[in-house]
Design an enzyme around this catalytic site. Structure first.
Site, PDB file in Angstrom:
ATOM      1  N   SER A 250      -4.398   4.503  -6.516  1.00 61.34           N
ATOM      2  CA  SER A 250      -4.606   3.852  -5.222  1.00 61.34           C
ATOM      3  C   SER A 250      -5.653   2.750  -5.247  1.00 61.34           C
ATOM      4  O   SER A 250      -5.640   1.876  -4.392  1.00 61.34           O
ATOM      5  CB  SER A 250      -4.992   4.904  -4.180  1.00 61.34           C
TER       6      SER A 250
ATOM      7  N   HIS B 212       1.648   6.046  -2.933  1.00 61.34           N
ATOM      8  CA  HIS B 212       1.807   4.588  -2.938  1.00 61.34           C
ATOM      9  C   HIS B 212       3.080   4.144  -3.650  1.00 61.34           C
ATOM     10  O   HIS B 212       3.292   2.950  -3.854  1.00 61.34           O
ATOM     11  CB  HIS B 212       0.580   3.936  -3.576  1.00 61.34           C
TER      12      HIS B 212
ATOM     13  N   LYS C 170       2.479   5.443   4.561  1.00 56.20           N
ATOM     14  CA  LYS C 170       2.191   4.161   3.920  1.00 56.20           C
ATOM     15  C   LYS C 170       3.431   3.275   4.032  1.00 56.20           C
ATOM     16  O   LYS C 170       3.672   2.716   5.091  1.00 56.20           O
ATOM     17  CB  LYS C 170       1.694   4.406   2.501  1.00 56.20           C
TER      18      LYS C 170
END
Ligand code: PMP
Length: 393
Positions: A179, A207, A238
């Site tokens: 990240s 992610h 996300k």
């Protein structure tokens, strides 16, 4: 009361340039936000596909609130288990290519809830040195023995596995996309080692979900691995533009978690509007592949330009692009200068990143335009030269 005793620690953070404050956005439209009364370009969200502001997600959210109510009103095992939850879990399992999926309220909670439930005292966890804070906390909570292997270093990991063969239950834990660095875990090598030493492999796909792989299914798809050989934690917060998370894995693990995972059992079930948002996001993901395509085009171009300008972007391979400065103070100064130029970036400092590697963490989204990013690049280069952070000042 003893609260004033907290002050010296805060004061130390201030003198070290590590103090944190919350600064609210006053309004938001796509990647543009109003911060301290000024319209600025947001280059630090995780809204990779620009779905957080998608009208279809907002509509699904409102519809579910009308049909099911605003909250779930109980935990899953009491009366909070809604058909909507099960529908999303089925869809997530199909999306990830696993036997089942199980929702958690957040990625942080999912990591705690899975790792600390499956692993216990007497077990062994092998954890990448740059894993996310929630993975670190999950390992600690488990009370298993935790060995840290050097970042993405398969040889080091194998040495540790070889030296600790005797542990019966072993789990390798890694971010899929790291990240803060934007690089990828060497999943094929990790899986081979896991298989060779009888360990499980747990991948935090926060992610990668919606971002990596031809269909956005995540790191396993990117590397062409069979997802049924992994435990995969994905987030809905996300690229999927909403809130919440899930564990994708085998039925036996799901059943075990439903019985023993305290962060799942002793918390209210995810609110129906957020579940509906995730269902809709998975549809949009499939119907609007141009978003992922555009994200990757912008990423490739922007990263090349940053490197050409002399920035240290580490081994980033994804829309997370670090610009490493080093010490905390100059990183803050750079962020402040950029904000004056209309570019919003956060200075990532210890303990979020290792000491001496403070950085701006840039993250791109499909909602950015090439013109937005050209402006950002100009501002970055000008500010960094002025502060002598890259040559040419
Ligand atoms: N894992 C990683 C790698 C993350 O970056 C984050 C969020 N920053 C999380 C887990 C936690 O996810 P959530 O925000 O849904 O709690």
């Amino acid at each position: 009361m003893w609260w004033p005793e907290l002050e010296p620690e805060l004061a130390a953070r201030r003198t070290q340039g590590l103090y944190r404050t919350l600064v609210p956005l006053l309004a938001r439209q796509g990647p543009w936000v109003i911060l301290e009364g000024k319209k600025v370009l947001n280059l630090c969200s995780n809204d990779y596909l620009g779905l957080a502001g998608h009208p279809r997600l907002a509509e699904a959210c409102a519809r579910a609130a009308r049909d099911w109510g605003a909250g779930a009103a109980a935990s899953r095992l009491v009366s909070g288990d809604l058909a909507l939850h099960e529908q999303l879990e089925d869809k997530l399992a199909r999306f990830k290519g696993t036997e089942t999926a199980l929702l958690y309220s957040s990625g942080y909670q999912a990591n705690l809830g899975v790792i600390a439930t499956l692993m216990r005292e007497g077990d062994l966890i092998l954890s990448d040195a740059l894993n996310h804070a929630s993975l670190i906390d999950a390992c600690r909570l488990s009370r298993a023995r935790v060995l840290i292997y050097r970042h993405r270093d398969l040889n080091h990991l194998e040495d540790l596995l070889r030296a600790h063969r005797s542990y019966r239950r072993k789990l390798i834990v890694t971010d899929g996309v790291f990240s803060m660095d934007g690089d990828l875990a060497p999943l094929p090598g990790l899986l081979e080692l896991a298989a060779g030493y009888g360990a499980g492999l747990y991948v935090d796909d926060a992610h990668a979900t919606g971002v990596l792989g031809a269909a956005g299914r995540g790191a396993a798809e990117h590397f062409g691995l069979d997802p049924r050989r992994l435990l995969i934690m994905g987030t809905l917060s996300k690229a999927l533009g909403g809130f919440g998370a899930f564990l994708a894995g085998p039925e036996v693990v799901r059943s075990y978690l439903v019985n023993f995972s305290r962060p799942l059992l002793y918390t209210t079930a995810p609110p129906p509007p957020m579940v509906a948002v995730a269902l809709e996001a998975l549809e949009v993901l499939q119907e609007e592949p141009w978003r992922r395509q555009r994200l990757w085009e912008l990423t490739a171009w922007f990263r090349t330009e940053l490197r050409r300008a002399g920035f240290n972007t580490l081994d980033s391979e994804t829309p997370i692009i670090p610009v490493v400065v080093g010490e905390a103070e100059p990183t803050l100064t750079l962020a402040g200068e950029l904000l004056r130029q209309g570019i919003f970036l956060q200075a990532m400092r210890p303990p979020t990143v290792p000491p001496g590697s403070s950085r701006l963490r840039l993250s791109l989204t499909a909602a950015h335009t090439r013109e937005d990013l050209e402006r950002a690049l100009d501002a970055l280069v000008t500010a960094a030269k002025k502060l002598n952070l890259i040559p040419g000042g």
